[in-house]
Design a protein around this motif. Structure first.
Motif, short mmCIF file in Angstrom:
data_model
loop_
_atom_site.label_atom_id
_atom_site.label_comp_id
_atom_site.label_asym_id
_atom_site.label_seq_id
_atom_site.Cartn_x
_atom_site.Cartn_y
_atom_site.Cartn_z
N VAL A 107 0.97 -1.09 0.06
CA VAL A 107 -0.07 0.04 0.09
C VAL A 107 0.97 1.24 -0.19
O VAL A 107 0.74 2.32 -0.72
N GLU A 108 2.05 1.40 0.68
CA GLU A 108 2.72 2.45 0.96
C GLU A 108 3.62 2.64 -0.52
O GLU A 108 3.58 3.66 -1.01
N LEU A 109 3.95 1.69 -1.23
CA LEU A 109 4.64 1.69 -2.67
C LEU A 109 3.24 2.23 -3.52
O LEU A 109 3.79 3.23 -4.33
N ALA A 110 2.06 2.01 -3.32
CA ALA A 110 0.99 2.30 -4.45
C ALA A 110 0.97 3.94 -4.09
O ALA A 110 0.51 4.58 -4.94
N LYS A 111 1.06 4.17 -2.68
CA LYS A 111 0.82 5.55 -2.37
C LYS A 111 2.16 6.40 -3.13
O LYS A 111 1.80 7.58 -3.45
N ARG A 112 3.07 5.87 -3.14
CA ARG A 112 4.21 6.57 -3.53
C ARG A 112 4.22 6.63 -5.03
O ARG A 112 4.78 7.67 -5.60
N TYR A 113 3.87 5.80 -5.88
CA TYR A 113 3.98 5.59 -7.27
C TYR A 113 2.83 5.78 -8.19
O TYR A 113 2.65 5.82 -9.14
N GLU A 114 1.45 5.36 -7.35
CA GLU A 114 0.20 5.40 -8.12
C GLU A 114 -0.60 6.47 -7.99
O GLU A 114 -0.37 7.15 -6.99
N ASP A 115 -1.81 6.46 -8.47
CA ASP A 115 -3.00 7.45 -8.25
C ASP A 115 -3.50 7.13 -6.85
O ASP A 115 -3.47 6.08 -6.16
N GLU A 116 -4.43 8.12 -6.62
CA GLU A 116 -5.03 7.90 -5.14
C GLU A 116 -6.22 6.84 -4.87
O GLU A 116 -6.31 6.32 -3.99
N ARG A 117 -6.55 6.24 -5.95
CA ARG A 117 -7.52 4.76 -5.92
C ARG A 117 -6.68 3.72 -5.94
O ARG A 117 -7.24 2.71 -5.36
N ALA A 118 -5.23 3.57 -6.17
CA ALA A 118 -4.72 2.39 -6.10
C ALA A 118 -4.44 1.86 -4.84
O ALA A 118 -4.57 0.37 -4.73
N PRO A 119 -4.26 2.50 -3.89
CA PRO A 119 -3.68 1.87 -2.45
C PRO A 119 -5.15 0.99 -2.16
O PRO A 119 -4.85 -0.10 -1.59
N GLY A 120 -6.05 1.49 -2.10
CA GLY A 120 -7.55 0.69 -1.59
C GLY A 120 -7.64 -0.69 -2.57
O GLY A 120 -7.84 -1.65 -2.14
N PHE A 121 -7.31 -0.25 -3.73
CA PHE A 121 -7.61 -1.37 -4.88
C PHE A 121 -6.47 -2.76 -4.49
O PHE A 121 -6.78 -3.85 -4.42
N ILE A 122 -5.15 -2.09 -4.10
CA ILE A 122 -4.05 -3.09 -3.95
C ILE A 122 -4.30 -3.69 -2.32
O ILE A 122 -4.25 -5.06 -2.37
N ASN A 123 -4.79 -2.95 -1.57
CA ASN A 123 -5.19 -3.53 -0.17
C ASN A 123 -6.21 -4.53 -0.22
O ASN A 123 -6.19 -5.63 0.33
N GLY A 124 -7.43 -4.45 -0.97
CA GLY A 124 -8.45 -5.42 -1.13
C GLY A 124 -8.04 -6.57 -1.68
O GLY A 124 -8.35 -7.73 -1.08
N ILE A 125 -7.22 -6.59 -2.93
CA ILE A 125 -6.69 -7.88 -3.37
C ILE A 125 -5.86 -8.52 -2.44
O ILE A 125 -5.91 -9.75 -2.41
N LEU A 126 -4.97 -7.90 -1.96
CA LEU A 126 -3.97 -8.72 -1.00
C LEU A 126 -4.47 -8.98 0.15
O LEU A 126 -4.21 -10.08 0.75
N HIS A 127 -5.50 -8.25 0.77
CA HIS A 127 -6.15 -8.88 1.98
C HIS A 127 -6.69 -10.16 1.61
O HIS A 127 -6.64 -11.50 2.47
N ALA A 128 -7.46 -10.30 0.65
CA ALA A 128 -8.12 -11.63 0.12
C ALA A 128 -7.05 -12.76 -0.17
O ALA A 128 -7.38 -13.86 0.27
N LEU A 129 -6.14 -12.29 -0.86
CA LEU A 129 -4.90 -13.31 -1.06
C LEU A 129 -4.49 -13.63 0.22
O LEU A 129 -3.99 -14.93 0.22
N SER A 130 -4.25 -12.73 0.96
CA SER A 130 -3.64 -13.19 2.45
C SER A 130 -4.21 -14.20 3.16
O SER A 130 -3.75 -15.20 3.71
N GLU A 131 -5.66 -14.08 2.96
CA GLU A 131 -6.37 -15.14 3.63
C GLU A 131 -6.38 -16.54 2.94
O GLU A 131 -6.27 -17.53 3.65
N GLU A 132 -6.14 -16.62 1.75
CA GLU A 132 -5.92 -17.83 1.03
C GLU A 132 -4.33 -18.29 1.34
O GLU A 132 -4.15 -19.58 1.58
N ALA A 133 -3.44 -17.48 1.44
CA ALA A 133 -2.11 -17.97 1.69
C ALA A 133 -2.01 -18.45 3.34
O ALA A 133 -1.18 -19.42 3.73
N ARG A 134 -2.95 -17.87 4.18
CA ARG A 134 -2.88 -18.31 5.69
C ARG A 134 -3.49 -19.88 5.59
O ARG A 134 -2.90 -20.54 6.35
N LYS A 135 -4.35 -20.35 4.78
CA LYS A 135 -4.91 -21.55 4.99
C LYS A 135 -3.69 -22.38 4.23
O LYS A 135 -3.16 -23.19 4.34
#
Length: 135
Positions: A107-135
């Motif tokens: 999310v910090e990389l997205a804030k630094r290099y992307e537009d203002e909508r990207a951090p939330g988009f990236i956070n959502g995808i990674l949160h869902a993926l992290s749930e799969e990775a945990r299993k």
């Protein structure tokens, strides 16, 4: 070098690969490391993460696509795509890095290099993926 700085280097190396499609991953890595005088011996994370993402790119893109709705990786900006690839690799293949750290740093990389909508988009995808990775 901090892990944050090393992660930034890996992200920029991956981003450079997007523009050098005629060069293989090894060439991009060697030239970039030499030009920037990056000490990869001092931080093994850089080469491990870079080559890990390059090796597993197709699998990572499939995982990202599974959680991004209608936004397939090829439709995403090069910046978002490579931030997601790096973070997905860390989540799936580097369990020693805490999941919340991986997501926060992406999310910090997205804030630094992307537009203002990207951090939330990236956070959502990674949160869902992290749930799969945990299993």
């Amino acid at each position: 070098m901090t892990r944050k700085e090393a992660r930034d280097i890996v992200f920029t190396l991956l981003y450079e690969c997007e523009f050098q499609k005629d060069s293989d991953a090894e060439t991009v890595f060697a030239v970039s490391v030499e030009n920037r005088e990056i000490d990869v011996e001092a931080d093994a994370y850089i080469s491990a993460a870079y080559y890990g993402v390059c090796t597993h790119r197709e699998e990572l893109d499939e995982k990202i696509a599974a959680y991004s709705g209608s936004w397939k990786p090829e439709r995403m900006s090069r910046i978002a795509r490579n931030i997601l690839r790096l973070a997905a690799y860390e989540l799936l293949y580097m369990p020693e890095i805490p999941r919340n750290v991986v997501i926060n740093e992406a999310v910090e990389l997205a804030k630094r290099y992307e537009d203002e909508r990207a951090p939330g988009f990236i956070n959502g995808i990674l949160h869902a993926l992290s749930e799969e990775a945990r299993k």
